[in-house]
Design an enzyme around this catalytic site. Structure first.
Site, short mmCIF file in Angstrom:
data_model
loop_
_atom_site.label_atom_id
_atom_site.label_comp_id
_atom_site.label_asym_id
_atom_site.label_seq_id
_atom_site.Cartn_x
_atom_site.Cartn_y
_atom_site.Cartn_z
N ASP A 137 7.91 31.25 -7.61
CA ASP A 137 6.64 31.66 -8.21
C ASP A 137 6.26 30.77 -9.39
OD1 ASP A 137 6.83 33.74 -6.43
OD2 ASP A 137 6.78 35.34 -7.94
N HIS B 188 11.80 31.04 -9.83
CA HIS B 188 10.56 30.55 -10.45
C HIS B 188 10.69 29.06 -10.73
CE1 HIS B 188 10.45 34.87 -11.22
NE2 HIS B 188 9.14 34.75 -11.37
#
Length: 211
Positions: free
Chosen positions: A34, A181
């Site tokens: 992400d 992430h």
């Protein structure tokens, strides 16, 4: 500090309209990243994935697609998938319905404009996992709403990298959707955990596929 690494089964059952994991026959895992793409982190992630012949899905922030088109192109060129994570990383609970939908569309327009979206269906992940029922209902006809069943917590700078890795491995099973992430905030933990995570599960015969 309480950290959830595994999404509780009760929560998944209460919110059935989301994709939390995949029911797989065999050793298949789904890595997701992400908040990118960013040049300081994403190319390093791509190098690690290539070493293990692993594929992943990158939930991209639209403004990062605009700023770092070359990095986004690398993601797709290496066989990975880009998907929608809003244009400005909005918190759904704090954003009006129309503003949220407009922001999602801005990111989708950017993916389509850059011709970087890979796959038959549109995927969307709400930043922070925070989305209202009305927002979800409005998006569901056009998007598969993808959550996760394993959250690495790599963005938590108070978390020791070793624990990030250990808990992520402990909670992962066949069909898991795992969240890392590719961001500066998560860089320390992610760069420790990701190659070891890949090595651990590859050695056990798992493959990593795009959603």
């Amino acid at each position: 500090m309480l950290r959830l690494y595994k999404t509780p089964a009760l929560l998944r059952s209460l919110l059935p309209g989301y994709t939390w994991r995949k029911e797989e026959q065999g050793k298949v895992l789904y890595l997701t990243f992400d908040d990118g793409p960013i040049p300081e982190v994403t190319p390093w992630v791509l190098e690690q994935l290539a070493q293990y012949k692993a594929k992943a899905t990158f939930f991209a922030v639209g403004e990062n697609l605009v700023k770092h088109r070359d990095v986004a192109e690398q993601v797709v060129a290496q066989g990975h998938r880009l998907a929608n994570h809003t244009h400005n990383h909005l918190r759904g609970w704090e954003t009006s319905l129309n503003s949220y939908l407009d922001n999602v569309q801005r990111c989708q327009d950017e993916l389509q404009h850059l011709n970087l979206s890979v796959g038959q269906n549109n995927l969307f992940r709400p930043p922070y996992g925070r989305i209202t029922l009305k927002q979800a209902a409005a998006l569901r006809p056009d998007y598969e709403l993808v959550m996760w069943d394993v959250l690495t917590n790599d963005y938590d700078r108070s978390l020791k990298p070793e624990k990030c890795l250990r808990e992520s491995i402990r909670c992962t099973q066949s069909g898991s959707i795992i969240v890392f992430h590719d961001s500066l905030k998560a860089q320390r933990n992610m760069q420790y955990a990701l190659p070891r995570f890949l090595d651990h599960f590859t050695a056990q015969g798992y493959t990593f596929q795009i959603l």
